[in-house]
Design an enzyme around this catalytic site. Sequence first.
Site: not given
Ligand code: SAH
Length: 392
Positions: A208, A247, A336
């Site tokens: 970040r 989502s 990840c």
């Molecule tokens: N970038 C974030 C962490 C992301 S974790 C950070 O730094 O805090 C992955 C996220 O993807 C989760 O919040 C989950 O709800 C979301 N997610 C999973 N599948 C998805 C989809 N198809 N479309 C949108 N969001 C999704």
Amino acid sequence: MILKPGREKSLLRQHPWVFSGAIAQVVGQPAPGATVRIETQAGRPLAWGAWSPQSQIAVRVWSFTPDTEIDRDWWRRQIHRAGQRRQPLARRSDVHAYRLIYGEADGLPGLIVDRYGEVLVLQLLSWGAEFWRETISEVLLECYPGVTIYERSDTDSRTKEGLPWRSGLIAGPAPPPLLCMQEYQAQFWVDIRQGHKTGFYLDQRENRQAIQRYCNYGTALNCFAYTGGFTVSLHRAGCTHITQIDSSESALALALKNIALNGIDAGAITTITGDVFQWLRRYRDQGMMFDHIILDPPKFADSQAQIPKASRGYKDINLWAMKLLKPGGFLVTFSCSGLVSADLFQKILAGAALDSGRTVHLVEPLGQPLDHGVNLHVPEGAYLKGWVCQVT
Ligand code: SAH
């Protein structure tokens, strides 16, 4: 625990897992999680580890020194050592949250401890960690007097071990529903009870920061935004408008709180509850373009068999994101999935670049921070990889 002939090789290279197929004979009837001695067929002692009767990983090694005793003192030394390694983070007053113990990488298989200021969130992922639950909590309280210890042992790895899920307060005052923590110049609300992992993606803390060197103007699209970590970082860097998609409605509700907490004008942010795959296509149809796009999806591959499907998923979102970038814009893209290697991920990006018709330069590799460092003897600890790419 007597190994089959020749099956000691990985232990001699300090890899801490003994698979059930490598065991010739279980000596006695060890209780689940109990400490067992691992020896060669010839009777040479090699290590001490924890017995997991149901798992494919039948023993996880605590110590490769056969004359070590695994007792409370040993735990105190290991937990202290893990804390010492995080000194560069611990001594900063502007970093409240980091991983204090990272399982195998810290020589403590199955044990995760994340620190959110005065609250430690504990995950016991294996029978061995479960066996020592009380000792671990007591030693943590000795090393970090006055802290709260909250348990989040509610993960799939527990199911694989045949352990029930458990979460709740172990010691200290009950934490408030949301914890407020500092991450460099940003503040975040964290829900340690219901949030993903132990509440926050601590593994992305340094990334970040890193993206601020590139994504510091114009418009940005933050895909898979969770509670808005990258959104806040993009705004701080200088982006004037950020669209965030996830989502999960509850994650985005917290993202909005985090935007307010950081004094960001709500008008600078568009928040969308939806599917990233669909929205990337929709933006393409609308002719929408962005200066920067972040792709930080969840783990796509849980097993070897899922790698091809996961690869298609990564290619899809990266291809669409590349198409949506203004010339010179930055794509920050992560995977990840531990099973998708850095090499494979780069190949997937190359495929996406080719099909997008854009020229893409790899600018900076991104990975795991100090507190999630990968032990060279346990390469399985490496899972997070990413690239800052420039798309022209
Ligand atoms: N970038 C974030 C962490 C992301 S974790 C950070 O730094 O805090 C992955 C996220 O993807 C989760 O919040 C989950 O709800 C979301 N997610 C999973 N599948 C998805 C989809 N198809 N479309 C949108 N969001 C999704």
